[in-house]
Structure formats: C-alpha cells, structure tokens
Design an enzyme around this catalytic site. Structure first.
Site, mmCIF file in Angstrom:
data_model
loop_
_atom_site.group_PDB
_atom_site.id
_atom_site.type_symbol
_atom_site.label_atom_id
_atom_site.label_comp_id
_atom_site.label_asym_id
_atom_site.label_seq_id
_atom_site.Cartn_x
_atom_site.Cartn_y
_atom_site.Cartn_z
ATOM 1 N N VAL A 107 0.850 -1.199 0.000
ATOM 2 C CA VAL A 107 0.000 0.000 0.000
ATOM 3 C C VAL A 107 0.882 1.245 0.000
ATOM 4 O O VAL A 107 1.832 1.337 0.756
ATOM 5 C CB VAL A 107 -0.912 0.043 1.248
ATOM 6 C CG1 VAL A 107 -1.818 1.271 1.223
ATOM 7 C CG2 VAL A 107 -1.752 -1.209 1.329
ATOM 8 N N GLY A 110 4.363 3.095 -4.404
ATOM 9 C CA GLY A 110 4.956 3.509 -5.677
ATOM 10 C C GLY A 110 4.651 2.554 -6.822
ATOM 11 O O GLY A 110 5.186 2.700 -7.913
ATOM 12 N N SER A 114 -3.041 2.802 -5.349
ATOM 13 C CA SER A 114 -4.289 3.581 -5.280
ATOM 14 C C SER A 114 -5.038 3.509 -6.607
ATOM 15 O O SER A 114 -6.265 3.351 -6.633
ATOM 16 C CB SER A 114 -4.005 5.026 -4.865
ATOM 17 O OG SER A 114 -3.110 5.621 -5.759
ATOM 18 N N ASP A 157 -1.108 6.372 -14.223
ATOM 19 C CA ASP A 157 -1.388 5.209 -13.369
ATOM 20 C C ASP A 157 -2.711 4.557 -13.740
ATOM 21 O O ASP A 157 -2.807 3.337 -13.914
ATOM 22 C CB ASP A 157 -1.484 5.628 -11.896
ATOM 23 C CG ASP A 157 -0.121 5.837 -11.261
ATOM 24 O OD1 ASP A 157 0.816 6.158 -12.003
ATOM 25 O OD2 ASP A 157 -0.011 5.669 -10.036
HETATM 26 O O1 PMV Z 1 3.806 6.442 -6.538
HETATM 27 P P1 PMV Z 1 2.722 6.209 -7.522
HETATM 28 O O2 PMV Z 1 2.650 4.810 -8.019
HETATM 29 O O3 PMV Z 1 1.407 6.727 -7.029
HETATM 30 O O4 PMV Z 1 3.070 7.103 -8.830
HETATM 31 C C1 PMV Z 1 3.049 8.509 -8.798
HETATM 32 C C2 PMV Z 1 3.492 9.074 -10.112
HETATM 33 C C3 PMV Z 1 3.520 10.608 -10.184
HETATM 34 O O5 PMV Z 1 3.985 10.954 -11.489
HETATM 35 C C4 PMV Z 1 4.500 11.180 -9.162
HETATM 36 C C5 PMV Z 1 2.148 11.219 -9.941
HETATM 37 C C6 PMV Z 1 1.146 10.944 -11.052
HETATM 38 O O6 PMV Z 1 -0.064 11.060 -10.770
HETATM 39 O O7 PMV Z 1 1.530 10.688 -12.196
#
Ligand code: PMV
Length: 321
Positions: A107, A110, A114, A157
C-alpha cells in the site's frame, strides 16, 4: 458475486514530469488488486479490505448519493468512496454494494496501488450495475477520481492499470498502449509508505521556487523518454538501463530520493543491474532494477534492507477474473 482485478505498474521513465504534461512510459506488472463485489438489495455499502490496513466498514448512502464515512477513516477510504460516487453520479444511479478488497501490492508503495483500487472499484461497480462502459471511459473516470483525491495527478497510473501492457502517456495529448517488451526487472520495496500527494506537492513547490531549472529538468526527462521508447522498440537493454540511470539522477535533483532508496539503487547497480531507479512518487515506496541476473539483484535488495518483489510485465489490464 463477481471478481475483478487490476494490475500495479512500474515507471520506466517520466514520473513527476508527467504531471506537468511531459511524456512517461510505464508498464503493468503481474501483481494485482482483486475485488469481490456483490450487489446488496438495501442501500448499504460494505467494504471489507483484507489487507489494505483498515477494518471492515458499513457505509450509508443518503438521498444525494453522498457516501458517509466515519471521520477518521475518510483519508484511507477516499479513493474507494469517490470511485463509487463517480460512477453513480455519471450514470445517475445507485445500488447497495459489498466490496471485498485484497492486494498483492504494497500500500502506498509507488506501484500504483491507489490506481488499482480506483479502477477495480469502478470496474466491479459497472459490472454490478450491468453497464457497458468502455475501458477508455473507466480510465478517464479513474483519472478524475485520482485528481480529486490527490489534487494533482497524471492519467498514467489509471490508464496503465486499466489497459495493461506498456503505456506511453502525455497528459491530454497521448494515451497509447502496446504489448509489454521482454525486460528483466526486479522491484525493491523500502517498506516505507510514500504518500504520492505529498511528494507531488513538494515537487510543485520546488518548481515554484526554481521554475527555469525544473522546466529544463522536465525537458531532459522528455528527451530520455523519447529515446527510451526507441531503445525499448529495439530491445536494447543496455540503452534502456542507461537512460533509467540518467532519469534517476534527475529524480534525485527533484528531491524525491532518500537514503533507503539510494542504498537499494546503488547495491543493485553493483550487483548485476544494468540500470536502476525509483519508480513512482519516491520518498519511500519502490525502486526498479533492470538486469538478467534477477537472483543476484534480489539478494542485493535484501542486503540493502529492502524487500525484493519478483515480477513480470503483463499485457492484462483490469479484467473479470
Ligand atoms: O507512486 P505512484 O505509483 O502513485 O506514482 C506517482 C506518479 C507521479 O507521477 C508522481 C504522480 C502521477 O499522478 O503521475
């Protein structure tokens, strides 16, 4: 009862810059979030998160389709609550629902957990409602939910977890996906949560204070992404990895690296990885290393106090199991 699942993802290039309209390349991985959904005849919504770190909850809907949550749970459940509300509002309908949620993904780690929760919730709900919503629309609704919860977000994402495969995303301009390449990767988790919203905000502040410098860094990431796409098409692993390493240097400059991630990055580079970088928001969460010697890389991750997550890239986006 139906069961749907949506894949996590890694970024090869372009996280953070993608929030500001620069391109990114991501790929779905074979670690998934699964939702078992059942229609309830009363208007109740029951959430049973198996391993998302919060307890089972019964939620009431009022006349305005507002989903009421007990205060202290709001933050963690916002993604689910807003996803259900989004689809009810979009199609001017509602129903009672029981959602049982479990995930292979760390959770807040990265790997887009979500987004997997948002997209799997939207998909399961549209199935229960018998809607014929195209995947592109699911991805768009998911993006809107993420933007609402996080303040700033890119469509990367939500698009990747919906469509699967290797994706190239440029906000409002380009959303494409294709079969994933054969790239040997090992993920290393720091075990530390990385709150995407906070990290996106920190980069925004840095950009506000140093607009010219950060713009140039983002432009360099754009160039890396373009060259990376060509290297992926050619299957040139050394070039793909070299560009990952350059991208990592810029992520460091953006202030999202830390000691734990750095340790994982340098240990893996010294132990078989041709390239390694943070994936996602940074500040914790995960890094990803490219190299054929997967076992050796996984050992290096353990030595650096991380948890190796062996994974393969997948073409399967959100689906009914
Ligand atoms: O950490 P994650 O898997 O939520 O990825 C975030 C990626 C970002 O570029 C920092 C934010 C986004 O919404 O693209």
């Amino acid at each position: 009862m139906i069961e749907v699942s949506a894949p996590g993802k890694i970024y090869l290039y372009g996280e953070h810059a993608v929030v500001y309209g620069y391109p990114a390349i991501a790929c779905a991985i074979d670690k998934r979030t699964t939702i078992k959904a059942k229609e309830l005849k009363n208007n109740e919504i029951i959430l049973e998160p198996k391993d998302l770190g919060f307890r089972s909850l019964k939620i009431k809907q009022n006349q305005n389709k507002e989903i009421e949550l007990p205060n202290k749970e709001i933050k963690k459940l916002d993604y689910i609550k807003k996803s259900i509300k989004k689809i009810f509002t979009e199609y001017n309908t509602k129903t009672g629902l029981k959602l049982e949620i479990k995930s292979d993904l760390p959770v807040g780690g990265g790997l887009g957990s979500s987004a997997t929760v948002v997209i799997a919730t939207l998909y399961a709900t549209k199935e229960i409602l018998g809607l014929n919503t195209p995947k592109e629309k699911i991805a768009k609704m998911g993006y809107e939910v993420e933007k609402e919860v996080q303040g700033e977000a890119s469509p990367c994402d939500t698009f990747t977890t919906t469509m699967g495969g290797l994706t190239k995303v440029r906000k409002d301009k380009e959303l494409k996906n294709k079969k994933p390449p054969q790239i040997p990767l090992v993920i290393g988790s720091t075990g530390k949560k990385s709150p995407t919203k906070k990290l996106v905000q920190e980069v925004k502040e840095l950009k506000g204070e140093n607009p010219g410098i950060i713009k140039n860094l983002f432009k360099t990431i754009e160039e890396i992404t373009k060259r990376g796409e060509k290297a992926i098409d050619k299957g040139d692993l050394e070039k793909i990895a070299e560009l990952m390493n350059i991208n990592q240097g810029i992520l460091d400059a953006l202030g999202i690296n830390n000691q734990k991630l750095s340790k994982l990055i340098y240990y893996t580079r010294k132990n078989g990885a041709l390239g390694s970088k943070i994936t996602g928001a940074g500040g914790g969460g995960c890094m990803v290393a490219l190299g054929e010697k997967k076992e050796k890389i996984a050992e290096a991750i353990k030595l650096a106090n991380g948890e190796p997550i062996k994974t393969n890239l997948t073409n399967e986006g959100v689906k009914i199991n």
